[in-house]
Design a protein around this motif. Structure first.
Motif, PDB file in Angstrom:
ATOM      1  N   VAL A  18      13.907   3.171  -0.472  1.00 44.50           N
ATOM      2  CA  VAL A  18      15.127   2.814  -1.098  1.00 44.50           C
ATOM      3  C   VAL A  18      14.706   2.202  -2.326  1.00 44.50           C
ATOM      4  O   VAL A  18      13.855   1.416  -2.550  1.00 44.50           O
ATOM      5  CB  VAL A  18      15.673   1.804   0.022  1.00 44.50           C
ATOM      6  N   GLN A  19      15.287   2.712  -3.490  1.00 41.20           N
ATOM      7  CA  GLN A  19      15.004   2.366  -4.739  1.00 41.20           C
ATOM      8  C   GLN A  19      16.032   1.300  -5.079  1.00 41.20           C
ATOM      9  O   GLN A  19      17.293   1.304  -4.928  1.00 41.20           O
ATOM     10  CB  GLN A  19      15.056   3.453  -5.656  1.00 41.20           C
ATOM     11  N   ILE A  20      15.431   0.048  -5.528  1.00 44.79           N
ATOM     12  CA  ILE A  20      16.249  -1.104  -5.929  1.00 44.79           C
ATOM     13  C   ILE A  20      16.630  -1.083  -7.575  1.00 44.79           C
ATOM     14  O   ILE A  20      16.033  -1.016  -8.278  1.00 44.79           O
ATOM     15  CB  ILE A  20      15.577  -2.445  -5.496  1.00 44.79           C
ATOM     16  N   LEU A  21      17.943  -0.876  -7.476  1.00 43.87           N
ATOM     17  CA  LEU A  21      18.746  -0.955  -8.868  1.00 43.87           C
ATOM     18  C   LEU A  21      18.363  -2.016  -9.633  1.00 43.87           C
ATOM     19  O   LEU A  21      18.675  -3.164  -9.327  1.00 43.87           O
ATOM     20  CB  LEU A  21      20.007  -0.255  -8.845  1.00 43.87           C
ATOM     21  N   ASP A  22      18.006  -1.788 -10.991  1.00 39.22           N
ATOM     22  CA  ASP A  22      18.384  -2.825 -12.250  1.00 39.22           C
ATOM     23  C   ASP A  22      19.583  -2.761 -13.021  1.00 39.22           C
ATOM     24  O   ASP A  22      19.659  -2.360 -13.927  1.00 39.22           O
ATOM     25  CB  ASP A  22      17.062  -2.624 -13.108  1.00 39.22           C
ATOM     26  N   LEU A  23      20.578  -3.145 -12.171  1.00 36.66           N
ATOM     27  CA  LEU A  23      21.964  -3.124 -12.631  1.00 36.66           C
ATOM     28  C   LEU A  23      22.156  -3.955 -13.847  1.00 36.66           C
ATOM     29  O   LEU A  23      22.955  -3.929 -14.559  1.00 36.66           O
ATOM     30  CB  LEU A  23      23.098  -3.500 -11.732  1.00 36.66           C
ATOM     31  N   GLU A  24      21.570  -5.259 -13.898  1.00 38.89           N
ATOM     32  CA  GLU A  24      21.573  -6.067 -15.027  1.00 38.89           C
ATOM     33  C   GLU A  24      21.133  -5.372 -16.148  1.00 38.89           C
ATOM     34  O   GLU A  24      21.940  -5.309 -17.657  1.00 38.89           O
ATOM     35  CB  GLU A  24      20.827  -7.397 -14.935  1.00 38.89           C
ATOM     36  N   ALA A  25      19.995  -4.520 -16.320  1.00 35.72           N
ATOM     37  CA  ALA A  25      19.716  -3.642 -17.495  1.00 35.72           C
ATOM     38  C   ALA A  25      20.713  -2.803 -17.713  1.00 35.72           C
ATOM     39  O   ALA A  25      20.898  -2.381 -19.119  1.00 35.72           O
ATOM     40  CB  ALA A  25      18.361  -2.998 -17.097  1.00 35.72           C
ATOM     41  N   THR A  26      21.380  -1.764 -16.509  1.00 37.27           N
ATOM     42  CA  THR A  26      22.027  -1.028 -16.914  1.00 37.27           C
ATOM     43  C   THR A  26      23.402  -1.430 -17.586  1.00 37.27           C
ATOM     44  O   THR A  26      23.773  -1.083 -18.504  1.00 37.27           O
ATOM     45  CB  THR A  26      22.596  -0.472 -15.539  1.00 37.27           C
ATOM     46  N   MET A  27      23.837  -2.582 -17.224  1.00 35.57           N
ATOM     47  CA  MET A  27      25.209  -3.025 -17.954  1.00 35.57           C
ATOM     48  C   MET A  27      24.832  -3.682 -18.960  1.00 35.57           C
ATOM     49  O   MET A  27      25.820  -3.772 -19.999  1.00 35.57           O
ATOM     50  CB  MET A  27      25.506  -4.257 -16.862  1.00 35.57           C
TER      51      MET A  27
END
Length: 310
Positions: free
Chosen positions: A145-154
């Protein structure tokens, strides 16, 4: 907040465990920290107000309890193939960096509670691309399960949510002589965030900063250092091996650094997380990307804890 909910939060602080929500997007398994998730609702595309000219991934705004939130298509943002699914999409509503955002997903799979020692950091693979949307992974049986770096995405989509080196951190009330004397230990696993924060702290007047990539590394530094060698610990919360809450709790359990002032600096800071930080023994907690607040907060805490040196 009810007493039972508050007590549950306090009991969890400093266990060096994290809960990840696993979900699917176009057949791929991803995860995010549960503490960033507010709720999941069945997606109703009729309520979406589309924004003309928006970039890939950003769909528009959606009214949630009377307040507009941005809606992001993870399928588009992660450049995944367009596939038909039999499930009705869900809107995963999350809060981080002091912003509430909705992310379109296909389905929720499960919640997994694991030790940070089992978290596989992707820091070593960042060289394969400049825009990695995955911060690490966990193994669930035979499944990765890959943990997303949504802070970097946003942060790439909305610069107000990003850590930037051009943020103003100077303050008329600050004392550069005091800041230059403060000896700081800073723990942050993201090389990018660590570099930018270090740059901003130095621009704000702090010159004596020793950095570490994990809480475990910071704890080893403290075990070897004399008490007078470190004035303040600045730490992220989410880190592999040992998170910031566990680091703070271990410090408070004993040793010559047990009274060391601890400041948390994390994208996860909200009312509930601030309670967890305090229950683990933290003195202050600040939300990214507010660099000026953290710069001013460190000086204020130093003045409070070391009055004879100010």
């Amino acid at each position: 907040m009810s007493a039972s909910k508050r007590d549950a939060i306090l009991l969890e602080a400093g266990t060096n465990e994290a809960e990840f929500l696993e979900f699917k997007v176009r057949g791929h398994h991803f995860g995010v920290n549960v503490h960033k998730v507010l709720q999941a609702v069945v997606w109703n595309a009729d309520k979406l107000v589309r924004t003309p000219g928006a970039g890939s991934g950003y769909l528009g705004q959606f009214s949630l309890r009377g307040k507009p939130i941005s809606v992001i298509s993870l399928q588009a943002q992660l450049n995944l193939p367009v596939l038909q699914t039999s499930t009705k999409p869900l809107l995963l509503v999350m809060e981080f960096n002091q912003r509430i955002t909705g992310f379109l997903i296909d389905e929720i799979v499960n919640i997994h509670r694991i030790s940070w020692t089992r978290f596989n950091s992707f820091e070593q693979v960042a060289r394969f691309g400049e825009q990695i949307d995955v911060v690490g992974s966990i193994n669930v049986g035979e499944r990765v399960v890959q943990i997303l770096d949504l802070e970097a995405t946003m942060g790439r989509m909305d610069t107000s949510m990003a850590m930037r080196e051009d943020i103003a951190v100077e303050s008329e009330e600050s004392d550069s002589n005091i800041r230059e004397r403060i000896r700081m230990l800073y723990a942050e696993d993201s090389p990018t965030i660590r570099r930018i924060t270090l740059h901003l702290l130095k621009k704000a007047g702090y010159t004596q900063i020793h950095t570490c990539a994990t809480g475990a590394e910071a704890y080893e530094v403290l075990k070897r250092a004399d008490r007078e060698d470190v004035d303040i610990l600045l730490t992220d919360i989410e880190m592999p091996e040992m998170d910031g809450l566990a680091l703070c709790r271990k410090i408070r359990e004993g040793g010559h650094h047990q009274d060391l002032p601890v400041v948390f600096y994390s994208s996860m800071i909200n009312e509930q997380m601030a309670i967890k930080c305090k229950s683990a023994g933290g003195d202050r907690s600040f939300a990214k990307p507010n660099a000026k607040e953290i710069a001013d907060g460190i000086e204020a805490l130093f003045r409070e804890r070391y009055p004879s040196r100010t």
